[in-house]
Design an enzyme around this catalytic site. Structure first.
Site, PDB file in Angstrom:
ATOM      1  N   SER A  39      26.581  -6.498   5.075  1.00 43.12           N
ATOM      2  CA  SER A  39      26.821  -6.582   6.519  1.00 43.12           C
ATOM      3  C   SER A  39      27.337  -7.930   6.995  1.00 43.12           C
ATOM      4  CB  SER A  39      25.540  -6.235   7.282  1.00 43.12           C
ATOM      5  OG  SER A  39      24.540  -7.208   7.037  1.00 43.12           O
ATOM      6  N   LYS A 116      21.606 -11.258   9.961  1.00 46.51           N
ATOM      7  CA  LYS A 116      22.662 -11.053  10.950  1.00 46.51           C
ATOM      8  C   LYS A 116      22.962 -12.371  11.671  1.00 46.51           C
ATOM      9  CE  LYS A 116      22.051  -6.619  10.102  1.00 46.51           C
ATOM     10  NZ  LYS A 116      23.017  -5.821   9.296  1.00 46.51           N
TER      11      LYS A 116
END
Length: 212
Positions: A39, A116
């Protein structure tokens, strides 16, 4: 007590003290970790080794926009009846007994974490439209994204694209927007669930240094 028995006891005490110190450093100061997700491409690639700064959690310090953080994975996506304007990720079915909490939060056995980048801070209006991100009406410049990468829904599930970040929470997304399960789906992350901030990449050696 014989000298041999005394030596054994001393070794046991030394090992116990070293173990406790290692746990304290790992939980409160810093710890190594391995990238296991896609990600954060192209910034972070699978199997790269990082050092996390745990002082963010220890001091309850709010991260800054652009910081790459790790946080406890939410238990599931927010349900339809949740607040769509101020969505907060849910954490259900967590450990209850002291031993379960110790193994889960301190030893991190069976615990899943996400990595993230912080995009929105408390009180900010985050809007995703036309493939771009806007903070309080101004387009966010995201030079860390791959060329041509646009921001939109990852799939047809719940998708938060116009929201106000709640107090003591952050809105975070992966740099690989097309393959990142993040706050667009499960809502904003409470400060108390942030585990650390990515500090240094130490593997591979040719990329050694601070991560931005």
């Amino acid at each position: 007590m014989s000298n041999r028995a005394k030596n054994i006891v001393e070794w046991i005490i030394c090992i116990a003290v070293a173990f406790i110190l290692a746990l304290l450093i790992k939980y409160f100061i810093g710890t190594p970790t391995v990238v296991k997700q896609v990600s954060m491409k192209p910034t972070l690639i699978e199997n790269q080794r990082l050092i996390l700064n745990r002082l963010v959690r220890t001091t309850k310090q709010m991260p800054e926009r652009g910081d790459i953080i790790t946080f406890e994975a939410p238990s599931n996506s927010i349900q339809e009846e949740s607040d769509l304007i101020h969505p907060v990720a849910r954490y259900e079915n967590g450990p209850t007994s002291w031993w379960e909490k110790f193994t889960y939060y301190v030893l991190e056995i069976g615990k899943e974490s996400y990595i993230k980048r912080v995009i929105g801070l408390p009180g900010e209006h985050v809007e995703i439209k036309d493939g771009k991100v806007y903070i309080n009406g101004e387009e966010l410049q995201e030079d860390y994204l791959a060329e041509g990468m646009e921001t939109g829904p990852r799939n047809e599930l719940t998708y938060y694209s116009d929201l106000i970040v709640p107090e003591n929470c952050v809105f975070a997304m992966g740099d690989n927007r097309k393959d990142s399960m993040d706050c667009r789906e499960f809502g904003c992350i409470p400060l108390e669930k942030i585990e650390g901030k990515v500090w240094i990449r130490f593997w591979p050696f040719n990329l050694f240094g601070k991560v931005q």
